[in-house]
Design an enzyme around this catalytic site. Structure first.
Site, PDB file in Angstrom:
ATOM      1  N   GLY A   9      -2.110   3.636  -3.094  1.00  0.00           N
ATOM      2  CA  GLY A   9      -2.129   2.753  -3.871  1.00  0.00           C
ATOM      3  C   GLY A   9      -0.712   2.854  -5.235  1.00  0.00           C
ATOM      4  N   LEU A  44       1.768   0.840  -4.933  1.00  0.00           N
ATOM      5  CA  LEU A  44       3.123   1.163  -3.213  1.00  0.00           C
ATOM      6  C   LEU A  44       4.438   1.243  -4.319  1.00  0.00           C
ATOM      7  CD1 LEU A  44       0.704  -0.977  -1.716  1.00  0.00           C
ATOM      8  CD2 LEU A  44       0.569   1.506  -1.868  1.00  0.00           C
ATOM      9  N   HIS A  80       6.341   3.459   0.931  1.00  0.00           N
ATOM     10  CA  HIS A  80       5.768   2.643   1.033  1.00  0.00           C
ATOM     11  C   HIS A  80       5.362   2.230   2.295  1.00  0.00           C
ATOM     12  CE1 HIS A  80       3.364   4.952  -2.167  1.00  0.00           C
ATOM     13  NE2 HIS A  80       2.244   5.127  -1.693  1.00  0.00           N
ATOM     14  N   VAL A  98      11.843   7.620   1.738  1.00  0.00           N
ATOM     15  CA  VAL A  98      12.435   7.066   1.300  1.00  0.00           C
ATOM     16  C   VAL A  98      12.982   7.246   0.533  1.00  0.00           C
ATOM     17  CG1 VAL A  98      13.063   3.934   1.121  1.00  0.00           C
ATOM     18  CG2 VAL A  98      11.602   5.418   3.164  1.00  0.00           C
ATOM     19  N   MET A 106      11.545   8.447  -3.203  1.00  0.00           N
ATOM     20  CA  MET A 106      10.855   7.784  -3.994  1.00  0.00           C
ATOM     21  C   MET A 106       9.248   8.106  -3.924  1.00  0.00           C
ATOM     22  SD  MET A 106      12.220   3.365  -2.306  1.00  0.00           S
ATOM     23  CE  MET A 106      13.213   3.184  -3.130  1.00  0.00           C
TER      24      MET A 106
END
Length: 295
Positions: free
Chosen positions: A45, A47, A51, A191, A199
């Protein structure tokens, strides 16, 4: 937002949320009965766009996507941030709806571990004791155990992971090969934010000064890439030097490994390699990595 955009948002179908193992298994069986393929993205989670890049790849690769949201206590050690780990379920569900995810598996801890602490676990082996495993003993055993359970529960055709967690990816792939798990593992490149920071859900813990300091990790990797033609010693020297430009950061490890074995390379190494780095910025521990080619 234009009127058309507002109408599009209102008509996005929310994923079906399954809280039980029986529920998600029934959903996947239903998809299979219709001849649909299933891709799976396991998450904890909180996110972010990293993700969602995995979700987009999963959508491109299969008819239906299952995303799990489960903060797995087995992979947190004493004094780690299990209770503090961000939980943003409603926002996560909205993001997954916009990505067209069909199913979300969001079990409670007692659904996954009804008898409490589990006795049977997957052992990550020697590589699981290095780097992240040295700093977080038992972490990878807990990670592999929950991934194995999730693979068994969902039984996807394909599972999608992010390269940011390079050691995790190596260990999952090895588990799949060693145990003949019938799933194809696909890895999506890390990313990054526009300034280069990888991230991570933990980035939200960083205040503005710490956020600037955290750039040392990506700067070190960039320096390593530039120095790669000069060999291992120069890679390590230049990467370590990047941390000298920042105060308030505590380097945990900086190592160059063979991507085939995930063991450290020696001074004579040439060819593909992976640079791993971890550091603590304020109270937040961050990791990153990059592939290089040693000259």
């Amino acid at each position: 937002m234009t009127g058309d955009e507002q109408r599009a948002v209102r008509t996005v179908a929310a994923p079906a949320v399954h809280r039980t193992i029986a529920g998600i298994r029934q959903a996947v069986r239903g998809a299979r009965s219709e001849g649909r393929t299933v891709a799976f993205v396991p998450t904890m989670g909180a996110l972010h766009d990293g993700h969602l890049a995995l979700v987009r790849r999963a959508r491109a690769a299969a008819d239906d996507v299952v995303v799990s949201i489960f903060v797995n206590p087995l992979q947190f050690g004493a004094g780690e941030d299990l209770d503090r780990y961000p939980r943003t379920f409603d926002a996560d569900l909205d993001a997954l709806a916009r990505e067209g995810v069909a199913h979300v598996f969001a079990p409670a801890v007692d659904e996954m571990y009804p008898d409490g602490e589990v006795e049977t676990r997957i052992a990550a082996g020697h590589v699981g004791t290095l780097y992240e495993g040295a700093s977080r003993p038992g972490h990878f055993d807990g990670m592999l155990t929950v991934v194995a359970k999730l693979f068994h529960i969902v039984q996807p055709d394909r599972a999608v992971f992010g390269q940011k967690d390079a050691q995790q990816v190596f260990l999952v792939r090895r588990m799949v090969a060693d145990l003949d798990v019938p799933v194809e593992v696909e890895v999506v490149p890390t990313v990054r934010e526009p300034d280069g920071l990888a991230m991570s859900s933990r980035n939200r813990y960083l205040d503005a000064p710490d956020r600037r300091t955290a750039l040392a990790l990506s700067e070190a990797l960039a320096a390593a890439g530039r120095a790669a033609p000069e060999g291992l010693d120069e890679v390590l020297a230049e990467a370590a030097a990047a941390f000298g430009d920042h105060d308030g950061i505590d380097l945990d490890y900086l190592v160059v490994v063979d991507p085939e074995t995930f063991l450290p390379v020696d001074e004579a190494a040439h060819g593909p390699a992976t640079v791993l780095v971890a550091a603590r910025v304020g109270g937040t521990r961050l990791i990153d990595n990059a592939d290089i080619v040693l000259g």
